[in-house]
Design an enzyme around this catalytic site. Structure first.
Site, PDB file in Angstrom:
ATOM      1  N   HIS A   1      93.966  76.677  34.375  1.00  0.00           N
ATOM      2  CA  HIS A   1      93.545  77.761  34.843  1.00  0.00           C
ATOM      3  C   HIS A   1      92.277  77.563  34.038  1.00  0.00           C
ATOM      4  O   HIS A   1      92.154  77.561  33.175  1.00  0.00           O
ATOM      5  CB  HIS A   1      94.552  78.826  35.055  1.00  0.00           C
ATOM      6  CG  HIS A   1      93.531  79.843  36.116  1.00  0.00           C
ATOM      7  ND1 HIS A   1      92.275  80.677  35.819  1.00  0.00           N
ATOM      8  CD2 HIS A   1      94.087  79.750  37.646  1.00  0.00           C
ATOM      9  CE1 HIS A   1      92.337  80.794  37.102  1.00  0.00           C
ATOM     10  NE2 HIS A   1      93.364  80.705  38.165  1.00  0.00           N
TER      11      HIS A   1
ATOM     12  N   GLU B   1      99.999  77.546  41.724  1.00  0.00           N
ATOM     13  CA  GLU B   1      99.966  76.900  42.914  1.00  0.00           C
ATOM     14  C   GLU B   1     101.841  76.178  42.167  1.00  0.00           C
ATOM     15  O   GLU B   1     102.225  76.129  43.723  1.00  0.00           O
ATOM     16  CB  GLU B   1      99.072  76.223  42.061  1.00  0.00           C
ATOM     17  CG  GLU B   1      98.208  76.354  42.769  1.00  0.00           C
ATOM     18  CD  GLU B   1      97.687  76.818  44.064  1.00  0.00           C
ATOM     19  OE1 GLU B   1      98.597  77.375  44.951  1.00  0.00           O
ATOM     20  OE2 GLU B   1      95.975  76.973  44.151  1.00  0.00           O
TER      21      GLU B   1
HETATM   22  N1  ACO Z   1      97.098  68.497  34.065  1.00  0.00           N
HETATM   23  C1  ACO Z   1      96.194  67.213  32.847  1.00  0.00           C
HETATM   24  N2  ACO Z   1      95.104  68.041  31.772  1.00  0.00           N
HETATM   25  C2  ACO Z   1      93.819  68.932  32.110  1.00  0.00           C
HETATM   26  C3  ACO Z   1      94.859  69.817  33.322  1.00  0.00           C
HETATM   27  C4  ACO Z   1      96.038  69.612  34.436  1.00  0.00           C
HETATM   28  N3  ACO Z   1      96.721  70.462  34.573  1.00  0.00           N
HETATM   29  N4  ACO Z   1      94.106  71.094  33.282  1.00  0.00           N
HETATM   30  C5  ACO Z   1      93.103  70.709  32.604  1.00  0.00           C
HETATM   31  N5  ACO Z   1      93.184  69.734  31.900  1.00  0.00           N
HETATM   32  C6  ACO Z   1      92.714  69.242  30.556  1.00  0.00           C
HETATM   33  C7  ACO Z   1      91.404  68.697  30.829  1.00  0.00           C
HETATM   34  O1  ACO Z   1      91.801  67.271  31.715  1.00  0.00           O
HETATM   35  C8  ACO Z   1      91.059  68.655  29.723  1.00  0.00           C
HETATM   36  O2  ACO Z   1      90.788  67.831  29.094  1.00  0.00           O
HETATM   37  P1  ACO Z   1      90.180  67.304  27.944  1.00  0.00           P
HETATM   38  O3  ACO Z   1      89.275  68.241  27.110  1.00  0.00           O
HETATM   39  O4  ACO Z   1      90.341  66.536  27.680  1.00  0.00           O
HETATM   40  O5  ACO Z   1      88.703  66.807  28.752  1.00  0.00           O
HETATM   41  C9  ACO Z   1      90.779  70.251  29.515  1.00  0.00           C
HETATM   42  O6  ACO Z   1      92.721  70.194  30.027  1.00  0.00           O
HETATM   43  C10 ACO Z   1      89.989  71.140  29.859  1.00  0.00           C
HETATM   44  O7  ACO Z   1      89.834  70.808  31.018  1.00  0.00           O
HETATM   45  P2  ACO Z   1      89.047  71.549  32.294  1.00  0.00           P
HETATM   46  O8  ACO Z   1      88.632  70.600  33.093  1.00  0.00           O
HETATM   47  O9  ACO Z   1      87.599  71.901  31.550  1.00  0.00           O
HETATM   48  O10 ACO Z   1      88.935  73.339  32.728  1.00  0.00           O
HETATM   49  P3  ACO Z   1      88.846  73.696  33.942  1.00  0.00           P
HETATM   50  O11 ACO Z   1      89.075  75.002  33.201  1.00  0.00           O
HETATM   51  O12 ACO Z   1      87.475  72.900  34.679  1.00  0.00           O
HETATM   52  O13 ACO Z   1      89.635  74.002  35.052  1.00  0.00           O
HETATM   53  C11 ACO Z   1      91.642  73.952  36.506  1.00  0.00           C
HETATM   54  C12 ACO Z   1      90.457  74.556  35.800  1.00  0.00           C
HETATM   55  C13 ACO Z   1      90.441  73.239  37.636  1.00  0.00           C
HETATM   56  C14 ACO Z   1      92.264  74.498  37.097  1.00  0.00           C
HETATM   57  C15 ACO Z   1      92.320  72.295  35.797  1.00  0.00           C
HETATM   58  O14 ACO Z   1      93.191  73.641  35.030  1.00  0.00           O
HETATM   59  C16 ACO Z   1      92.758  71.129  36.866  1.00  0.00           C
HETATM   60  O15 ACO Z   1      92.383  70.779  37.223  1.00  0.00           O
HETATM   61  N6  ACO Z   1      94.426  72.153  37.033  1.00  0.00           N
HETATM   62  C17 ACO Z   1      95.133  71.404  38.029  1.00  0.00           C
HETATM   63  C18 ACO Z   1      94.896  71.863  39.692  1.00  0.00           C
HETATM   64  C19 ACO Z   1      95.554  73.279  39.799  1.00  0.00           C
HETATM   65  O16 ACO Z   1      96.722  73.240  39.841  1.00  0.00           O
HETATM   66  N7  ACO Z   1      94.721  74.038  40.498  1.00  0.00           N
HETATM   67  C20 ACO Z   1      95.223  75.194  40.879  1.00  0.00           C
HETATM   68  C21 ACO Z   1      94.853  76.065  40.152  1.00  0.00           C
HETATM   69  S1  ACO Z   1      94.991  78.068  40.686  1.00  0.00           S
HETATM   70  C22 ACO Z   1      94.057  78.505  41.904  1.00  0.00           C
HETATM   71  O17 ACO Z   1      92.702  78.339  41.288  1.00  0.00           O
HETATM   72  C23 ACO Z   1      94.332  79.723  42.641  1.00  0.00           C
END
Ligand code: ACO
Length: 389
Positions: A272, A326
Site C-alpha cells: 500500500h 483487497e
Molecule cells: N507484490 C510484489 N512486490 C510489491 C508489491 C506487491 N504487491 N507491492 C509493492 N511491491 C514492491 C515493488 O515492486 C517495489 O519494489 P522495488 O523497490 O524492488 O522496485 C516496492 O515494493 C515498492 O513499490 P512501489 O510501487 O514503489 O509502491 P507503491 O506505493 O507505488 O505501490 C501499490 C502501492 C500500487 C498498492 C503496490 O503495493 C501494488 O501494486 N500492490 C498490488 C496491487 C494491489 O493490491 N492493489 C490494491 C491496493 S489497495 C487500494 O487501493 C484499495
C-alpha cells in the site's frame, strides 16, 4: 533569437514520484495513519464503527458530520429510499451495452448517463453546485445501476428497489431477486462501512480535481469510477480471486507465488502507498471472511497470505509490504454471492459516499486544483514544412 531552455535545466520544484507525501487538500472526513495501521472517519477509529454502525449511519456521518439520532436516521433512510429509481435514459444506456461489457465500464456509463438525463430536466439535480440532496440521489442510484446491468447482461429485467430494505439488502435483492438472509447482508454492510472513505486516495483525488473546476457531481464520480478501476487501486480483488483459484490447493501455494515473483509480478492484495503496517480493514475483513466464507476457501486464503508475506519480506526486505484491504475483500464478496467482476463495482457502491463527501467538502471551500509539471522536453526546435521533412 528567442531565448531557449534545455532539457537539463534543473526544476526549482521538488518532484515526488506519484505525488507521494504531497498534501493535496485539507479534509476532516477521514485519515489514514500509515505507520500505525489506523483509519479514522470523522474522529471515529474504523474499529469503533465496523460491525456496529450501519452503512447508512456512516454515510450520514461522512456527509453531515455526525452519527444520526434515531429520528435523523429514519428520515435519512426515507430520503435514500425515495431516490432509487433510474431514469429511462439510464436504463436505455445500460441496455445498449454489450452483455460482455465490464461492470465498471457499465457503472461509469450509467453515472454519466444519469448526470446527462437529470441535468437535462433543468430542475437543478446534477446541474448546479453539488449538495447533500445530490449526494443522496447518486449514492442511492449507484447500486441500482450495477444491479440493472447485472440482470440485463443475464437476459433478466431490472428489479425496482424495495423501500423497506437497507442499502446492503437492496443491492443483493436487486441483483439476485431474493431478499437476502442476515448472514448474507450483514458482512456486505460491514464491508461497505470499511470501504466508504480512505483519505486522499487516487479516485478521491480525481473526484476533487473535477469538482474544483466547478463541474457537477456526476462528472466527478464518473472520473472517480475510472480511477478506481485500475488494479493498483480498486481493481485488485477480482485478481485476488483469480490468483486463489489458480493456486487451487495449499500444496501449490509456494510454487505459484515463487513463479509469479520470479516473473516480476506484483501479488494482488499486498502492499500500500500509505500503510506501512497491516491495513486495519484487512484485519476486520479477515474475521468476516472466516465467519462467512467456505472453510476450505478461507484456509487457502490464509495459507496464501502467510506464505506471500514471508516471501515478500524475503525478496523485498525493508519495503514493509503487508496485506491490504483487497485480499480478504475477495473472500467476503464471494461469500455474499458476488462474481469476481462485481467486486470492484461493489467497492464503488461504498466509495461513492466518500467521493461525494469529498466533493461537498471541496466545493464548500474551493480553489481550482492545478499543479505544475517538471518540463523535461526540448524547447528550441525549429518548424520545418512537411514537404521538407
Ligand atoms: N507484490 C510484489 N512486490 C510489491 C508489491 C506487491 N504487491 N507491492 C509493492 N511491491 C514492491 C515493488 O515492486 C517495489 O519494489 P522495488 O523497490 O524492488 O522496485 C516496492 O515494493 C515498492 O513499490 P512501489 O510501487 O514503489 O509502491 P507503491 O506505493 O507505488 O505501490 C501499490 C502501492 C500500487 C498498492 C503496490 O503495493 C501494488 O501494486 N500492490 C498490488 C496491487 C494491489 O493490491 N492493489 C490494491 C491496493 S489497495 C487500494 O487501493 C484499495
Amino acid at each position: 533569437m528567442m531565448a531557449t531552455a534545455t532539457a537539463q535545466t534543473p526544476s526549482p520544484l521538488p518532484k515526488p514520484e506519484g505525488l507521494e507525501g504531497v498534501v493535496a487538500a485539507s479534509t476532516a472526513l477521514s485519515h489514514v495513519f500509515g505507520e500505525e495501521g489506523r483509519l479514522v472517519y470523522r474522529g471515529y477509529d474504523i474499529h469503533e464503527l465496523a460491525g456496529r454502525a450501519s452503512f447508512e449511519e456512516v454515510a450520514h456521518l461522512l456527509w453531515v458530520g455526525h452519527l444520526p439520532s434515531h429520528t435523523e436516521l429514519v428520515d435519512f433512510r426515507a430520503r435514500l429510499a425515495a431516490n432509487h429509481d433510474l431514469p429511462p435514459a439510464v436504463l436505455a444506456s445500460l441496455r445498449a451495452l454489450p452483455p460482455t461489457a465490464a461492470p465498471m465500464d457499465a457503472l461509469r456509463t450509467g453515472v454519466s448517463a444519469l448526470g446527462a438525463a437529470e441535468s437535462a430536466r433543468g430542475d437543478g439535480l446534477f446541474d448546479e453546485e453539488p449538495d447533500l440532496d445530490e449526494a443522496i440521489a447518486l449514492a442511492a442510484r449507484v447500486p441500482a445501476i450495477l444491479a440493472a446491468f447485472f440482470r440485463l447482461r443475464a437476459g433478466d429485467e431490472p428489479l425496482p428497489a424495495r423501500p423497506d430494505l437497507n442499502t446492503a439488502q437492496n443491492y443483493l435483492y436487486q441483483l439476485f431477486g431474493e431478499v437476502p438472509s442476515e448472514d448474507h447482508w450483514q458482512p456486505l454492510d460491514t464491508y461497505l462501512v470499511l470501504l466508504a472513505d480512505h483519505g486522499m486516495n487516487a479516485s478521491t483525488f480525481t473526484a476533487r480535481v473535477i469538482a474544483s473546476t466547478g463541474s457537477d457531481l456526476c462528472s466527478a464520480v464518473t472520473g472517480a469510477v475510472g480511477a478506481l478501476k485500475g488494479p493498483l487501486h480498486g481493481g485488485a480483488p477480482s485478481k485476488v480471486l483469480d490468483m486463489l483459484n489458480e493456486i487451487g490447493s495449499a500444496d501449490q501455494v509456494d510454487a505459484w507465488l515463487q513463479s509469479a515473483l520470479d516473473q516480476g509480478q506484483r501479488l494482488m492484495g499486498f502492499g500500500h502507498r500509505v500503510y506501512k503496517a497491516e491495513d486495519p480493514r484487512a484485519e476486520v475483513l479477515r474475521g468476516l471472511a472466516e465467519r462467512a466464507s467456505d472453510p476450505a476457501f478461507f484456509a487457502l486464503s490464509k495459507t496464501t497470505e502467510e506464505r506471500a508475506l514471508a516471501m515478500l519480506e524475503e525478496r523485498k526486505p525493508g519495503r514493509r509490504l503487508y496485506t491490504n484491504v483487497e485480499f480478504y475483500s475477495a473472500a467476503v464478496l464471494a461469500a455474499v454471492g458476488l462474481p469476481g467482476d462485481m467486486f470492484t463495482p461493489t467497492f464503488a457502491v461504498a466509495r461513492t459516499v466518500g467521493w461525494s463527501a469529498h466533493v461537498l467538502e471541496q466545493v464548500a471551500n474551493n480553489r481550482l486544483i492545478r499543479p505544475q509539471s517538471e518540463f523535461v522536453g526540448p524547447t528550441d526546435k525549429t518548424f520545418v514544412p512537411v514537404d521538407a521533412r
